[in-house]
Design a protein around this motif. Structure first.
Motif, mmCIF file in Angstrom:
data_model
loop_
_atom_site.group_PDB
_atom_site.id
_atom_site.type_symbol
_atom_site.label_atom_id
_atom_site.label_comp_id
_atom_site.label_asym_id
_atom_site.label_seq_id
_atom_site.Cartn_x
_atom_site.Cartn_y
_atom_site.Cartn_z
ATOM 1 N N VAL A 63 0.862 -1.168 -0.018
ATOM 2 C CA VAL A 63 0.020 0.192 -0.108
ATOM 3 C C VAL A 63 1.001 1.002 0.012
ATOM 4 N N LEU A 64 1.779 1.365 0.768
ATOM 5 C CA LEU A 64 2.771 2.555 0.742
ATOM 6 C C LEU A 64 3.373 2.832 -0.602
ATOM 7 N N VAL A 65 4.014 1.477 -1.189
ATOM 8 C CA VAL A 65 4.482 1.789 -2.438
ATOM 9 C C VAL A 65 3.475 2.162 -3.534
ATOM 10 N N CYS A 66 2.133 1.802 -3.472
ATOM 11 C CA CYS A 66 1.177 2.180 -4.476
ATOM 12 C C CYS A 66 0.946 3.504 -4.189
ATOM 13 N N ALA A 67 0.834 4.046 -2.865
ATOM 14 C CA ALA A 67 0.593 5.448 -2.462
ATOM 15 C C ALA A 67 1.696 6.526 -3.150
ATOM 16 N N ARG A 68 2.746 5.825 -3.205
ATOM 17 C CA ARG A 68 3.943 6.833 -3.450
ATOM 18 C C ARG A 68 4.193 6.843 -4.887
ATOM 19 N N GLN A 69 3.978 5.447 -5.430
ATOM 20 C CA GLN A 69 4.276 5.260 -6.912
ATOM 21 C C GLN A 69 5.540 5.038 -7.365
ATOM 22 N N VAL A 70 6.715 5.764 -6.585
ATOM 23 C CA VAL A 70 8.056 5.525 -6.676
ATOM 24 C C VAL A 70 8.821 5.996 -5.258
ATOM 25 N N ILE A 71 9.235 5.059 -4.687
ATOM 26 C CA ILE A 71 9.728 5.411 -3.040
ATOM 27 C C ILE A 71 10.981 4.478 -3.026
ATOM 28 N N GLU A 72 11.917 5.107 -2.308
ATOM 29 C CA GLU A 72 13.248 4.363 -1.851
ATOM 30 C C GLU A 72 13.039 3.375 -0.657
ATOM 31 N N PRO A 73 13.557 2.340 -0.586
ATOM 32 C CA PRO A 73 13.472 1.450 0.536
ATOM 33 C C PRO A 73 13.510 2.198 1.796
ATOM 34 N N PRO A 74 14.543 2.955 2.227
ATOM 35 C CA PRO A 74 14.768 3.480 3.486
ATOM 36 C C PRO A 74 13.288 4.367 4.005
ATOM 37 N N ALA A 75 12.887 4.983 2.968
ATOM 38 C CA ALA A 75 11.609 5.772 3.073
ATOM 39 C C ALA A 75 10.459 4.758 3.541
ATOM 40 N N ILE A 76 10.462 3.565 2.914
ATOM 41 C CA ILE A 76 9.446 2.714 3.068
ATOM 42 C C ILE A 76 9.288 2.100 4.531
ATOM 43 N N ALA A 77 10.691 1.702 4.995
ATOM 44 C CA ALA A 77 11.036 1.137 6.286
ATOM 45 C C ALA A 77 10.549 2.239 7.407
ATOM 46 N N ALA A 78 10.912 3.605 7.193
ATOM 47 C CA ALA A 78 10.623 4.575 8.068
ATOM 48 C C ALA A 78 9.273 4.853 8.145
ATOM 49 N N GLN A 79 8.452 4.857 7.192
ATOM 50 C CA GLN A 79 7.040 5.152 7.189
ATOM 51 C C GLN A 79 6.131 3.711 7.755
ATOM 52 N N ALA A 80 6.729 2.691 7.459
ATOM 53 C CA ALA A 80 6.126 1.432 7.795
ATOM 54 C C ALA A 80 6.626 1.171 9.384
ATOM 55 N N GLY A 81 7.637 1.600 9.868
ATOM 56 C CA GLY A 81 8.222 1.383 11.284
ATOM 57 C C GLY A 81 8.665 0.028 11.352
ATOM 58 N N ILE A 82 9.342 -0.337 10.228
ATOM 59 C CA ILE A 82 10.123 -1.796 10.351
ATOM 60 C C ILE A 82 11.445 -1.941 10.036
#
Length: 174
Positions: A63-82
């Motif tokens: 869902v995070l990747v789809c919301a942003r369309q293009v995103i770097e992995p560190p940003a995903i980890a920070a936003q998901a809290g994982i």
């Protein structure tokens, strides 16, 4: 034989001899929040995500990747809290299923970006609608606060503790 001369018995519970019953310790607000979150997460995994072969983490990352369309992995980890290792495993699962793809950043070939595939966007949309329907059922119970008020309060609380000051939450929805 005196009490001091008896051999101690290990592993046997003996209630207090004073007859006073210990007061039950209630969890504090944060402990209760975490327990509730785990319970709701497990419920959503059982009722919605398992049928699609997803865990909460893989769903959240998709869902995070789809919301942003293009995103770097560190940003995903920070936003998901994982942790980044957890993200790496989730991205491997999603990539193997053809739901996301990783590619080199166009300006810096040392960096990677993640994009959703059309199949990933479609599945994320379907699952999000199902999760939102279950959430609506949960919040329809008597005595519950309005869902939007509750979500906003939790977001403010989470943003206070993010290392980047909450900027990871922008554009990501609830």
């Amino acid at each position: 034989m005196s009490a001091a001369a008896r051999r101690p018995v290990v592993g046997v519970y003996r209630p207090p001899v004073t007859g006073c019953v210990a007061r039950r310790v209630e969890p504090d607000a944060v402990a209760q929040l975490c327990r509730t979150a785990n319970t709701v997460r497990a419920y959503l995994e059982r009722t919605v995500l398992r049928g699609a072969g997803m865990t909460w983490t893989t769903y959240d990352v998709l869902v995070l990747v789809c919301a942003r369309q293009v995103i770097e992995p560190p940003a995903i980890a920070a936003q998901a809290g994982i942790a980044r290792a957890t993200l790496t495993n989730a991205l491997a699962v999603l990539s193997d299923r053809g739901l996301v793809h990783r590619e080199l950043h166009e300006h810096d070939l040392r960096r990677v970006v993640v994009r959703p595939t059309p199949a990933g966007s479609g599945l994320a949309g379907v699952l999000r609608r199902r999760v939102e329907a279950r959430q609506a059922e949960l919040f329809a119970a008597p005595g519950m606060p309005p869902e939007d008020d509750f979500a906003a309060a939790l977001k403010v609380l989470a943003d206070r503790f993010r290392p980047d000051g909450g900027s990871a939450g922008e554009g990501g929805g609830r």
